[in-house]
Design a protein around this motif. Structure first.
Motif, PDB file in Angstrom:
ATOM      1  N   ALA A 209       0.833  -1.206   0.000  1.00 29.13           N
ATOM      2  CA  ALA A 209       0.000   0.000   0.000  1.00 29.13           C
ATOM      3  C   ALA A 209       0.866   1.254   0.000  1.00 29.13           C
ATOM      4  O   ALA A 209       0.579   2.235  -0.702  1.00 29.13           O
ATOM      5  CB  ALA A 209      -0.924  -0.012   1.218  1.00 29.13           C
ATOM      6  N   GLU A 210       1.938   1.213   0.786  1.00 29.08           N
ATOM      7  CA  GLU A 210       2.866   2.341   0.844  1.00 29.08           C
ATOM      8  C   GLU A 210       3.509   2.580  -0.525  1.00 29.08           C
ATOM      9  O   GLU A 210       3.643   3.730  -0.973  1.00 29.08           O
ATOM     10  CB  GLU A 210       3.930   2.072   1.899  1.00 29.08           C
ATOM     11  CG  GLU A 210       4.928   3.198   2.080  1.00 29.08           C
ATOM     12  CD  GLU A 210       6.030   2.846   3.076  1.00 29.08           C
ATOM     13  OE1 GLU A 210       6.778   3.762   3.452  1.00 29.08           O
ATOM     14  OE2 GLU A 210       6.152   1.667   3.454  1.00 29.08           O
ATOM     15  N   ALA A 211       3.884   1.482  -1.176  1.00 33.97           N
ATOM     16  CA  ALA A 211       4.514   1.605  -2.495  1.00 33.97           C
ATOM     17  C   ALA A 211       3.530   2.152  -3.530  1.00 33.97           C
ATOM     18  O   ALA A 211       3.894   2.989  -4.372  1.00 33.97           O
ATOM     19  CB  ALA A 211       5.054   0.248  -2.942  1.00 33.97           C
ATOM     20  N   LEU A 212       2.279   1.679  -3.490  1.00 37.49           N
ATOM     21  CA  LEU A 212       1.261   2.202  -4.406  1.00 37.49           C
ATOM     22  C   LEU A 212       1.107   3.713  -4.228  1.00 37.49           C
ATOM     23  O   LEU A 212       1.104   4.481  -5.203  1.00 37.49           O
ATOM     24  CB  LEU A 212      -0.095   1.539  -4.133  1.00 37.49           C
ATOM     25  CG  LEU A 212      -0.402   0.180  -4.747  1.00 37.49           C
ATOM     26  CD1 LEU A 212      -1.790  -0.263  -4.300  1.00 37.49           C
ATOM     27  CD2 LEU A 212      -0.334   0.222  -6.272  1.00 37.49           C
ATOM     28  N   ALA A 213       0.965   4.121  -2.966  1.00 36.36           N
ATOM     29  CA  ALA A 213       0.768   5.540  -2.688  1.00 36.36           C
ATOM     30  C   ALA A 213       1.989   6.363  -3.093  1.00 36.36           C
ATOM     31  O   ALA A 213       1.860   7.459  -3.649  1.00 36.36           O
ATOM     32  CB  ALA A 213       0.458   5.735  -1.200  1.00 36.36           C
ATOM     33  N   ASP A 214       3.191   5.834  -2.822  1.00 37.73           N
ATOM     34  CA  ASP A 214       4.406   6.558  -3.201  1.00 37.73           C
ATOM     35  C   ASP A 214       4.507   6.725  -4.711  1.00 37.73           C
ATOM     36  O   ASP A 214       4.997   7.748  -5.208  1.00 37.73           O
ATOM     37  CB  ASP A 214       5.645   5.822  -2.676  1.00 37.73           C
ATOM     38  CG  ASP A 214       5.859   6.035  -1.183  1.00 37.73           C
ATOM     39  OD1 ASP A 214       5.179   6.905  -0.606  1.00 37.73           O
ATOM     40  OD2 ASP A 214       6.703   5.332  -0.597  1.00 37.73           O
ATOM     41  N   GLY A 215       4.057   5.710  -5.450  1.00 31.52           N
ATOM     42  CA  GLY A 215       4.047   5.826  -6.912  1.00 31.52           C
ATOM     43  C   GLY A 215       3.160   6.960  -7.370  1.00 31.52           C
ATOM     44  O   GLY A 215       3.513   7.714  -8.295  1.00 31.52           O
ATOM     45  N   ALA A 216       2.000   7.101  -6.706  1.00 27.67           N
ATOM     46  CA  ALA A 216       1.098   8.201  -7.061  1.00 27.67           C
ATOM     47  C   ALA A 216       1.694   9.550  -6.691  1.00 27.67           C
ATOM     48  O   ALA A 216       1.552  10.533  -7.432  1.00 27.67           O
ATOM     49  CB  ALA A 216      -0.250   8.000  -6.358  1.00 27.67           C
ATOM     50  N   VAL A 217       2.376   9.602  -5.541  1.00 30.36           N
ATOM     51  CA  VAL A 217       3.034  10.851  -5.139  1.00 30.36           C
ATOM     52  C   VAL A 217       4.108  11.234  -6.152  1.00 30.36           C
ATOM     53  O   VAL A 217       4.247  12.408  -6.534  1.00 30.36           O
ATOM     54  CB  VAL A 217       3.650  10.702  -3.729  1.00 30.36           C
ATOM     55  CG1 VAL A 217       4.531  11.909  -3.393  1.00 30.36           C
ATOM     56  CG2 VAL A 217       2.547  10.557  -2.676  1.00 30.36           C
ATOM     57  N   LYS A 218       4.841  10.234  -6.611  1.00 33.53           N
ATOM     58  CA  LYS A 218       5.881  10.482  -7.621  1.00 33.53           C
ATOM     59  C   LYS A 218       5.286  11.105  -8.877  1.00 33.53           C
ATOM     60  O   LYS A 218       5.915  11.971  -9.519  1.00 33.53           O
ATOM     61  CB  LYS A 218       6.580   9.169  -7.966  1.00 33.53           C
ATOM     62  CG  LYS A 218       7.674   9.313  -9.024  1.00 33.53           C
ATOM     63  CD  LYS A 218       8.306   7.967  -9.352  1.00 33.53           C
ATOM     64  CE  LYS A 218       9.379   8.126 -10.427  1.00 33.53           C
ATOM     65  NZ  LYS A 218       9.994   6.816 -10.787  1.00 33.53           N
ATOM     66  N   MET A 219       4.062  10.700  -9.205  1.00 36.54           N
ATOM     67  CA  MET A 219       3.421  11.204 -10.420  1.00 36.54           C
ATOM     68  C   MET A 219       2.629  12.490 -10.196  1.00 36.54           C
ATOM     69  O   MET A 219       1.986  12.994 -11.109  1.00 36.54           O
ATOM     70  CB  MET A 219       2.517  10.129 -11.022  1.00 36.54           C
ATOM     71  CG  MET A 219       3.236   8.845 -11.389  1.00 36.54           C
ATOM     72  SD  MET A 219       4.762   9.105 -12.337  1.00 36.54           S
ATOM     73  CE  MET A 219       4.120   9.827 -13.850  1.00 36.54           C
ATOM     74  N   GLY A 220       2.660  13.013  -8.931  1.00 36.60           N
ATOM     75  CA  GLY A 220       2.077  14.336  -8.708  1.00 36.60           C
ATOM     76  C   GLY A 220       0.856  14.401  -7.824  1.00 36.60           C
ATOM     77  O   GLY A 220       0.276  15.475  -7.643  1.00 36.60           O
ATOM     78  N   MET A 221       0.416  13.286  -7.231  1.00 34.94           N
ATOM     79  CA  MET A 221      -0.776  13.300  -6.374  1.00 34.94           C
ATOM     80  C   MET A 221      -0.372  13.554  -4.925  1.00 34.94           C
ATOM     81  O   MET A 221       0.637  13.028  -4.457  1.00 34.94           O
ATOM     82  CB  MET A 221      -1.521  11.957  -6.480  1.00 34.94           C
ATOM     83  CG  MET A 221      -2.800  11.896  -5.650  1.00 34.94           C
ATOM     84  SD  MET A 221      -3.659  10.302  -5.832  1.00 34.94           S
ATOM     85  CE  MET A 221      -4.370  10.502  -7.470  1.00 34.94           C
ATOM     86  N   PRO A 222      -1.148  14.327  -4.172  1.00 35.18           N
ATOM     87  CA  PRO A 222      -0.844  14.557  -2.753  1.00 35.18           C
ATOM     88  C   PRO A 222      -0.850  13.255  -1.955  1.00 35.18           C
ATOM     89  O   PRO A 222      -1.630  12.336  -2.236  1.00 35.18           O
ATOM     90  CB  PRO A 222      -1.972  15.485  -2.287  1.00 35.18           C
ATOM     91  CG  PRO A 222      -2.483  16.125  -3.534  1.00 35.18           C
ATOM     92  CD  PRO A 222      -2.311  15.112  -4.626  1.00 35.18           C
ATOM     93  N   SER A 223       0.008  13.190  -0.947  1.00 33.04           N
ATOM     94  CA  SER A 223       0.180  11.964  -0.185  1.00 33.04           C
ATOM     95  C   SER A 223      -1.094  11.509   0.513  1.00 33.04           C
ATOM     96  O   SER A 223      -1.429  10.326   0.499  1.00 33.04           O
ATOM     97  CB  SER A 223       1.295  12.175   0.854  1.00 33.04           C
ATOM     98  OG  SER A 223       1.474  11.007   1.629  1.00 33.04           O
ATOM     99  N   ALA A 224      -1.816  12.428   1.156  1.00 31.71           N
ATOM    100  CA  ALA A 224      -3.023  12.042   1.897  1.00 31.71           C
ATOM    101  C   ALA A 224      -4.040  11.390   0.972  1.00 31.71           C
ATOM    102  O   ALA A 224      -4.661  10.363   1.322  1.00 31.71           O
ATOM    103  CB  ALA A 224      -3.633  13.250   2.598  1.00 31.71           C
ATOM    104  N   LEU A 225      -4.223  11.948  -0.194  1.00 31.35           N
ATOM    105  CA  LEU A 225      -5.186  11.381  -1.147  1.00 31.35           C
ATOM    106  C   LEU A 225      -4.691  10.059  -1.703  1.00 31.35           C
ATOM    107  O   LEU A 225      -5.464   9.093  -1.830  1.00 31.35           O
ATOM    108  CB  LEU A 225      -5.422  12.376  -2.288  1.00 31.35           C
ATOM    109  CG  LEU A 225      -6.394  11.917  -3.383  1.00 31.35           C
ATOM    110  CD1 LEU A 225      -7.769  11.618  -2.798  1.00 31.35           C
ATOM    111  CD2 LEU A 225      -6.490  12.967  -4.495  1.00 31.35           C
TER     112      LEU A 225
END
Length: 295
Positions: A209-225
């Motif tokens: 789950a952490e890796a999925l979220a970090d991938g989204a953060v890398k692509m520009g999405m805020p961490s909380a979302l």
């Protein structure tokens, strides 16, 4: 255990049905004790309190200090520093102490254990054989292996029975533990595998789950979302496995379209040996659990 016959005390289950307990086994009223007051005790007993399966006045919890007992006091349970008090007041006893403390606890208790008691151990690495050797002959022993999501009533618990425990005791425990999530009876040899796939497996899921979220953060999405979306994605995927009964490979295939985004992403996961790495993780945790079981 359900029946239209009147056999003893009745405790409502989460579906509104009635669990009937034979007085000879559980006394006139189902009373539950717990020796130990840590996270797993709170997860299991908290579920009983939340659903009303057992009223707070019928629960007694012991611990050597007040630190973990406050939660149970706040919820109206009886608390004590005496394990003997738990044994004298209750017939269904959960052991929720650290594994290395179990021999000391059972040595202290064994003079007061009767054929009417049902002893249920949550301690990892303490076998049925060990538990039976530390209690009087004929003691009804059950062993359970919970995981952390029992704290939010979405856990996975497997149980196994000792030689003196019968179907009545198994049905009683499964009914009680239904508030924790899912509960299955298995051979004791599966307990360590359950640790590898589910007990420790929760951590693998958190890492993913952490890796999925970090991938989204890398692509520009805020961490909380991104954390929220990752969590809901995992929850939805898990529910589809349980509710459809389909093999995960079939559901995975259903998401893929030729030349689409998912198959390209899966190719990257395969190049990183995700499947083999997860299988190796389950194997490593299971082997370690077996080593602890032999101590």
């Amino acid at each position: 255990m359900r029946s239209s016959e009147k056999m003893g005390s009745r405790i409502k289950d989460s579906t509104g049905g009635v669990l009937e307990m034979e007085a000879a086994v559980l006394g006139d009223e189902l009373v539950v004790g717990c020796i130990g007051a840590g996270k797993m005790a709170r997860g299991v007993l908290g579920g009983l309190l939340l659903t009303g399966k057992v009223p707070a006045k019928n629960i007694t919890v012991s611990a050597p200090t007040d630190t973990n007992l406050q939660y149970f006091r706040d919820n109206g349970c009886n608390t004590t520093h005496s394990n003997s008090d738990v044994l004298s007041q209750c017939r269904v006893i959960f052991l929720a102490t650290k594994p290395h403390i179990i021999p000391t606890v059972l040595e202290e208790m064994k003079h007061a254990v009767t054929p009417q008691h049902v002893i249920i151990s949550m301690a990892a690495g303490v076998s049925i054989q060990t538990l039976q050797g530390l209690t009087p002959a004929g003691t009804k022993i059950l062993r359970m292996s919970p995981n952390l999501p029992c704290l939010v009533q979405e856990g996975m618990v497997v149980i196994c029975r000792g030689t003196a425990a019968g179907q009545r005791e198994v049905d009683m425990l499964k009914n009680l533990l239904s508030v924790c999530g899912m509960c299955e009876e298995t051979p004791e040899s599966y307990i360590d595998i359950h640790t590898g796939i589910s007990g420790s497996g929760v951590a693998y899921v958190y890492l993913f789950a952490e890796a999925l979220a970090d991938g989204a953060v890398k692509m520009g999405m805020p961490s909380a979302l991104s954390n929220k979306i990752a969590a809901q994605t995992l929850l939805g995927a898990a529910k589809m496995i349980l509710q459809t009964g389909e093999h995960p490979a079939k559901l995975r295939s259903d998401v893929c379209t030729p030349g689409g985004t998912t198959i390209h992403a899966l190719h990257e996961l395969e190049k990183g040996s995700l499947r083999a790495t997860v299988m190796n993780a389950v194997e490593a945790a299971t082997k370690r659990a077996r080593e602890l079981d032999k101590r």
